[in-house]
Design an enzyme around this catalytic site. Structure first.
Site, PDB file in Angstrom:
ATOM      1  N   GLY A  49       0.827  -1.198   0.000  1.00 12.13           N
ATOM      2  CA  GLY A  49       0.000   0.000   0.000  1.00 12.13           C
ATOM      3  C   GLY A  49       0.862   1.248   0.000  1.00 12.13           C
ATOM      4  O   GLY A  49       2.015   1.214   0.458  1.00 12.13           O
ATOM      5  N   GLN A  54       2.761  10.049   1.295  1.00 15.18           N
ATOM      6  CA  GLN A  54       4.060   9.353   1.317  1.00 15.18           C
ATOM      7  C   GLN A  54       4.930   9.730   0.120  1.00 15.18           C
ATOM      8  O   GLN A  54       6.140   9.516   0.149  1.00 15.18           O
ATOM      9  CB  GLN A  54       3.856   7.827   1.357  1.00 15.18           C
ATOM     10  CG  GLN A  54       3.230   7.352   2.656  1.00 15.18           C
ATOM     11  CD  GLN A  54       3.107   5.851   2.684  1.00 15.18           C
ATOM     12  OE1 GLN A  54       2.151   5.301   2.159  1.00 15.18           O
ATOM     13  NE2 GLN A  54       4.085   5.173   3.270  1.00 15.18           N
ATOM     14  N   CYS A  97       5.502  -0.128   7.117  1.00 12.22           N
ATOM     15  CA  CYS A  97       5.143   1.056   6.338  1.00 12.22           C
ATOM     16  C   CYS A  97       6.350   1.468   5.507  1.00 12.22           C
ATOM     17  O   CYS A  97       7.477   1.490   6.027  1.00 12.22           O
ATOM     18  CB  CYS A  97       4.746   2.179   7.294  1.00 12.22           C
ATOM     19  SG  CYS A  97       4.275   3.696   6.456  1.00 12.22           S
ATOM     20  N   LEU A  98       6.121   1.808   4.255  1.00 12.73           N
ATOM     21  CA  LEU A  98       7.243   2.199   3.390  1.00 12.73           C
ATOM     22  C   LEU A  98       7.910   3.490   3.880  1.00 12.73           C
ATOM     23  O   LEU A  98       9.055   3.751   3.531  1.00 12.73           O
ATOM     24  CB  LEU A  98       6.770   2.357   1.935  1.00 12.73           C
ATOM     25  CG  LEU A  98       6.317   1.051   1.260  1.00 12.73           C
ATOM     26  CD1 LEU A  98       5.784   1.328  -0.141  1.00 12.73           C
ATOM     27  CD2 LEU A  98       7.456   0.038   1.206  1.00 12.73           C
ATOM     28  N   HIS A 139      -4.837   1.181   7.256  1.00 10.36           N
ATOM     29  CA  HIS A 139      -3.504   1.767   7.430  1.00 10.36           C
ATOM     30  C   HIS A 139      -3.317   2.932   6.448  1.00 10.36           C
ATOM     31  O   HIS A 139      -2.837   4.013   6.837  1.00 10.36           O
ATOM     32  CB  HIS A 139      -2.456   0.665   7.203  1.00 10.36           C
ATOM     33  CG  HIS A 139      -1.033   1.122   7.196  1.00 10.36           C
ATOM     34  ND1 HIS A 139      -0.093   0.665   8.098  1.00 10.36           N
ATOM     35  CD2 HIS A 139      -0.365   1.984   6.371  1.00 10.36           C
ATOM     36  CE1 HIS A 139       1.074   1.244   7.829  1.00 10.36           C
ATOM     37  NE2 HIS A 139       0.935   2.035   6.787  1.00 10.36           N
ATOM     38  N   GLU A 140      -3.726   2.724   5.186  1.00  7.53           N
ATOM     39  CA  GLU A 140      -3.550   3.775   4.171  1.00  7.53           C
ATOM     40  C   GLU A 140      -4.493   4.950   4.409  1.00  7.53           C
ATOM     41  O   GLU A 140      -4.097   6.106   4.238  1.00  7.53           O
ATOM     42  CB  GLU A 140      -3.740   3.205   2.761  1.00  7.53           C
ATOM     43  CG  GLU A 140      -2.749   2.104   2.368  1.00  7.53           C
ATOM     44  CD  GLU A 140      -1.292   2.448   2.640  1.00  7.53           C
ATOM     45  OE1 GLU A 140      -0.905   3.628   2.529  1.00  7.53           O
ATOM     46  OE2 GLU A 140      -0.540   1.523   3.004  1.00  7.53           O
ATOM     47  N   HIS A 143      -3.073   7.300   6.827  1.00  8.92           N
ATOM     48  CA  HIS A 143      -2.063   8.209   6.264  1.00  8.92           C
ATOM     49  C   HIS A 143      -2.708   9.517   5.786  1.00  8.92           C
ATOM     50  O   HIS A 143      -2.106  10.582   5.888  1.00  8.92           O
ATOM     51  CB  HIS A 143      -1.372   7.567   5.054  1.00  8.92           C
ATOM     52  CG  HIS A 143      -0.187   6.720   5.406  1.00  8.92           C
ATOM     53  ND1 HIS A 143       0.953   7.241   5.994  1.00  8.92           N
ATOM     54  CD2 HIS A 143       0.065   5.408   5.204  1.00  8.92           C
ATOM     55  CE1 HIS A 143       1.840   6.257   6.157  1.00  8.92           C
ATOM     56  NE2 HIS A 143       1.325   5.140   5.694  1.00  8.92           N
TER      57      HIS A 143
HETATM   58 NI    NI Z   1       2.214   3.259   5.631  1.00  5.56          NI
END
Ligand code: NI
Length: 175
Positions: A49, A54, A97-98, A139-140, A143
């Site tokens: 995701g 991000q 998480c990226l 989760h996304e 963000h």
């Molecule tokens: Ni994330």
């Protein structure tokens, strides 16, 4: 395929990862290009995701693909997503998480959610997400509201992770 490009992923701590994003107005060509780039960036990372902030775009858009590595890719783009229902049953999953590389921690969230969103053609959908999709979608969506999965952890753990990321960013800046 339209020309896709990989965009740099912001690493925590970054003030842009803590802001509430603006809704997408028109689902136009630049949003479609952004979605393509976000998918390309997510697959390259690789991750399941990626949300607008991000890659420094403060808009309410995220992409996910939770298909098994062996199965056909299942890219999804969710624009202006909203939770319309969540299950009382909870599920704990080890999240990463990226924007917080190589850090994983268990987070408990509703096991199933229904989300209303616009697709890449501006068409409204309402889908039910479960299992890994439910975790990833929530989760996304977080963000887009400036919330990171580490915000669910204790303050001491969050501080340790943040310090680790500050160090990582310094190392990367040095090259
Ligand atoms: Ni994330």
């Amino acid at each position: 395929m339209r020309g896709m490009s990989i965009r740099p992923i912001l690493i925590h701590p970054d003030p842009r990862l803590k802001k509430v994003c603006e809704p997408v107005g028109d689902v136009n060509a630049s949003i479609r290009k952004l979605a393509d780039d976000m998918l390309e960036t997510m697959y390259d990372a690789p991750g399941v995701g990626l949300a607008g902030p991000q890659v420094g775009v403060m808009k309410r858009i995220f992409v996910i693909d939770c298909a098994d590595k062996e199965s056909t890719p299942d890219p999804m783009v969710l624009i202006n997503p909203e939770i319309t229902w969540k299950s009382e049953d909870l599920h704990t999953y080890e999240e990463g998480c990226l924007s917080i590389p190589e850090v994983y921690a268990e987070v408990t969230r509703p096991e199933m959610v229904r989300m209303s969103y616009l697709d890449i053609d501006g068409k409204r959908h309402e889908d039910e997400f479960d299992a890994l999709y439910a975790t990833a979608a929530q989760h996304e969506l977080d963000h887009l509201n400036g919330t990171l999965f580490i915000d669910y952890l204790s303050k001491i753990k969050r501080t340790m992770i943040t310090n680790k990321m500050k160090k990582l960013k310094k190392e990367r800046a040095r090259g």
